[in-house]
Design an enzyme around this catalytic site. Structure first.
Site, PDB file in Angstrom:
ATOM      1  N   CYS A  15       0.836  -1.198   0.000  1.00 45.19           N
ATOM      2  CA  CYS A  15       0.000   0.000   0.000  1.00 45.19           C
ATOM      3  C   CYS A  15       0.874   1.252   0.000  1.00 45.19           C
ATOM      4  O   CYS A  15       2.071   1.190   0.294  1.00 45.19           O
ATOM      5  CB  CYS A  15      -0.934   0.021   1.213  1.00 45.19           C
ATOM      6  N   CYS A  18       2.527   1.895   3.312  1.00 43.15           N
ATOM      7  CA  CYS A  18       3.715   1.060   3.550  1.00 43.15           C
ATOM      8  C   CYS A  18       4.911   1.610   2.782  1.00 43.15           C
ATOM      9  O   CYS A  18       6.049   1.588   3.274  1.00 43.15           O
ATOM     10  CB  CYS A  18       3.451  -0.376   3.104  1.00 43.15           C
ATOM     11  N   ASP A 407       2.555  27.826 -31.462  1.00 39.64           N
ATOM     12  CA  ASP A 407       3.485  28.318 -32.466  1.00 39.64           C
ATOM     13  C   ASP A 407       2.868  27.992 -33.827  1.00 39.64           C
ATOM     14  O   ASP A 407       2.059  27.073 -33.938  1.00 39.64           O
ATOM     15  CB  ASP A 407       4.834  27.606 -32.287  1.00 39.64           C
TER      16      ASP A 407
END
Length: 716
Positions: A15, A18, A407
């Site tokens: 997780c 963790c 551009d």
């Protein structure tokens, strides 16, 4: 990367919480200066000189295994499975969690025994205890260790709840809580593995071996052993192993794996090809230009991994919130357990049970996982579709864009103009001699207009045997050089503003109204020639601008160094709302700053000439990242194809990702709030508590994983 900076592959992080704890533990090692865990890629980047044993000791709380990244990558490329069907995924999930299913079976038998022998509960109690030991031992062991160190994470919360439930004799509900928590963790681990596999599949795009010519023989060698300059031989139906330039042969190459372009591209002598693309027909001999770790796909993989470390503001906020949220839940649970009995004299056991249920409800699993799974899914899906997003922060910024600046040359247009007219402004000079000098001077620059003029002179059969010296670039306006007897100046009309006669002005204006770019040639002190060039608008530009408009990009701006007439003609054709012309690079930067003061702005350019504007924009988007290293390195977002067709997809995906995160946070908090409200009438049970937590985790992970399957529908 220096000798003391190293990447390790990590297995066992179940997780995000963790992962954060592992990062803290590694950072605290005496041999480590700093450490950063990439939860999405299962990697840790370490500055220092730790041993693998030290790193694994830092992750002992989760039985984390650490491997050297290079050796593990090679194994992973061989072992990564193909995309699995839903049935195969479910089958794989069941096989990987056999202990969990056996424990579930014990619970079923335990409840059956309790029902059949309500007086003698010894057998059911034995079955429940065995199930807890099998599926909850690591949870309780780590939870107790965290409580001793005053580390109040979700395992600590669950351990308090389980211990309290056992003390008040709720064995049946406690074992269900343990099993459902283990199932919730297994689902979270499974979902993250699927996200990681999706990203790891990028690594399988390029072949492991290449066919090259050595000592006049064709041999297959690992791509790591191929040198720059080697000749690569690719047959029809084979994937190209390394980036290079075609030196012989002709073939249709499918570049979808790199650029996301669905239409194959014809490749012939002099064309660039990329590792991982498919030669559909024909035979190609390719000169290798990049080593295996420098190819476009290798850089994309590396940048996608790095992108996962750059957290979106939403993700950083959730992680900060979770740090305060967990202690708050513990205080609320304590209050629920002791205040009603103290104030109203109600049964202590009942309210202790309610308080334990609050602890289970408050487990922050779903809240913590809600953002990283979404971000990683979004970034890896974008990369698979030819869009490189270099961090969660840029993904979030892109979702907010309402103003987009473009551009012109090479972005809205093809960037390969052609000479369409040459007008002699005066007599008394040799046309071919002047054109030869013009081409010789233009050969010293790589500007698209210069290349077009050189190509025109070559096609006309004019010999360029002139030698130029003292070449001077007139930034953004032109170029000057000295020949034996003449000084040549080539540039935009504004460079010669004070020298233009009325009839020349009229000539220039007439050409510009046709959407052409005008270049004037001055030999010594005499304006002698007008060259008109026309760039073709990209076929996709109008469609892309229209799609962006429908997506709510209300302000679509063109920033160009070209003349206002030319810019306006092209702007009107493609659907630009605001045109700013005759701009130097510093002018583009100034306009981006002005636009950014009003609302977030994105700048789309080629990643080289527009670097200042790209850097200043809230999101810098470079086109053609597959062929321009600068684009990959400088931009926040790189479109790997050489057109804008993926731009609406990138915007749509970013908004969908942020919407998914908001939904996930809403689901995670909403289900918990609903469960907590059941405390008021005293209806909250451990069953309801764990179901709300597991339900929230399951919903947010499945919701986030939907992002793995978001296709580009806008370009079809």
């Amino acid at each position: 990367m220096t000798e003391n900076n190293k990447t390790y592959h990590v297995e066992g992080m179940t997780c995000a919480n963790c992962a954060a704890k592992f990062e803290r533990n590694v950072t605290g090692l005496p041999s480590v200066t700093s450490a950063t865990v990439n939860f999405g890629a299962s990697k840790i980047y370490v500055e220092g000189t730790p041993t693998i044993e030290e790193l694994e000791a830092a992750g002992a709380f989760e039985n984390i295994a650490v491997y050297d990244d290079q050796s593990h990558q090679q194994t992973q490329q061989q072992e990564t499975s193909e995309n699995l069907t839903m049935f195969e995924m479910v089958k794989q999930f069941f096989i990987n969690n056999q202990t969990l299913w056996f424990s579930t079976l014990l619970i079923v038998f335990g409840y059956l025994s309790q029902w059949m022998h309500p007086v003698d509960t010894r057998l059911s109690l034995l079955l429940f205890v065995t199930a807890i030991a099998m599926s909850g031992w690591s949870l309780i062991k780590e939870g107790l260790r965290n409580l001793i160190h005053f580390d109040f994470d979700m395992r600590a919360l669950m351990t308090i709840a389980v211990t309290g439930g056992v003390l008040i004799g709720e064995w049946g509900e406690v074992v269900v809580v343990v099993i459902l928590f283990a199932l919730s963790e297994a689902l979270e681990r499974f979902s993250m593995d699927k996200v990681r596999e999706s990203m790891a599949s990028l690594m399988k795009i390029a072949p492991d071996t290449a066919t090259i010519l050595r000592q006049e023989q064709l041999i297959d060698v690992p791509v790591e052993d191929v040198n720059v300059g080697d000749l690569l031989y690719v047959k029809a139906g084979q994937k190209i192993a390394l980036d290079g330039i075609v030196r012989s042969g002709q073939a249709t190459v499918n570049q979808a794996t790199i650029t996301g372009e669905s239409i194959p591209v014809e490749k012939t002598n002099g064309d660039e090809v990329f590792a991982g693309t498919l030669n559909q027909d024909g035979h190609l001999e390719i000169e290798v230009t990049k080593g295996s770790d420098e190819t476009t796909i290798a850089k994309v993989i590396a940048l996608v991994e790095e992108a996962q470390i750059k957290k979106a503001p939403a993700q950083a906020f959730i992680e900060r919130f979770a740090r305060y949220y967990t202690p708050l839940i513990m205080l609320i649970a304590l209050g629920v357990a002791i205040i009603p009995p103290l104030v109203t004299g109600e049964n202590w056991s009942d309210w202790l049970y309610q308080g334990l249920s609050v602890l289970v409800v408050g487990c922050p699993c779903a809240l913590i996982i809600s953002t990283p799974v979404s971000i990683v899914s979004g970034i890896s899906t974008a990369a698979k579709n030819g869009v490189l997003i270099k961090g969660g922060i840029h993904l979030e910024q892109l979702s907010k864009i309402k103003t987009m600046a473009f551009d012109k040359t090479g972005t809205l247009t093809k960037g390969s103009p052609n000479v369409v007219d040459v007008v002699q402004l005066t007599d008394g000079y040799a046309y071919e001699d002047v054109m030869a000098r013009v081409a010789a001077l233009e050969q010293t620059t790589q500007h698209p207009l210069a290349r077009a003029i050189v190509a025109y002179v070559e096609d006309a059969g004019i010999t360029m045997n002139q030698t130029v010296k003292q070449v001077q670039t007139l930034t953004g306006q032109g170029i000057r050089g000295v020949f034996k007897r003449h000084t040549m100046t080539i540039g935009q009309p504004q460079l010669f503003e004070t020298e233009l006669a009325t009839d020349v002005h009229e000539q220039i204006e007439m050409q510009q109204q046709l959407g052409r770019t005008v270049v004037l040639v001055k030999q010594d002190d005499m304006l002698c020639m007008l060259i008109a060039l026309q760039d073709q608008v990209r076929p996709q530009s109008k469609k892309v601008i229209s799609q962006l408009s429908k997506l709510g990009v209300t302000k679509r701006v063109m920033l160009t160094g070209d003349h206002v007439f030319t810019a306006k003609t092209i702007g009107d054709e493609v659907g630009i709302t605001d045109v700013y012309a005759n701009l130097m690079p510093e002018d583009k930067l100034r306009y981006i700053e002005q636009l950014a003061e009003i609302q977030p702005v994105a700048m789309v350019g080629d990643g080289v000439n527009d670097a200042p504007a790209l850097a200043r924009a809230n999101v810098g988007i470079a086109m053609g990242g597959a062929s321009a290293d600068t684009a990959l390195e400088t931009a926040d977002v790189a479109l790997l194809s050489n057109d804008m067709s993926k731009l609406p997809y990138a915007v749509r995906l970013s908004r969908l990702t942020m919407r998914t995160i908001k939904w996930n946070v809403g689901i995670a908090l909403g289900l918990k709030i609903l469960a907590l409200l059941l405390v008021i009438p005293g209806w909250l049970t451990l069953w309801i508590a764990i179901m709300s937590d597991m339900g929230a985790t399951l919903l947010v992970t499945l919701n986030a994983m939907r992002l793995l399957y978001v296709k580009d529908v806008t370009s079809h």
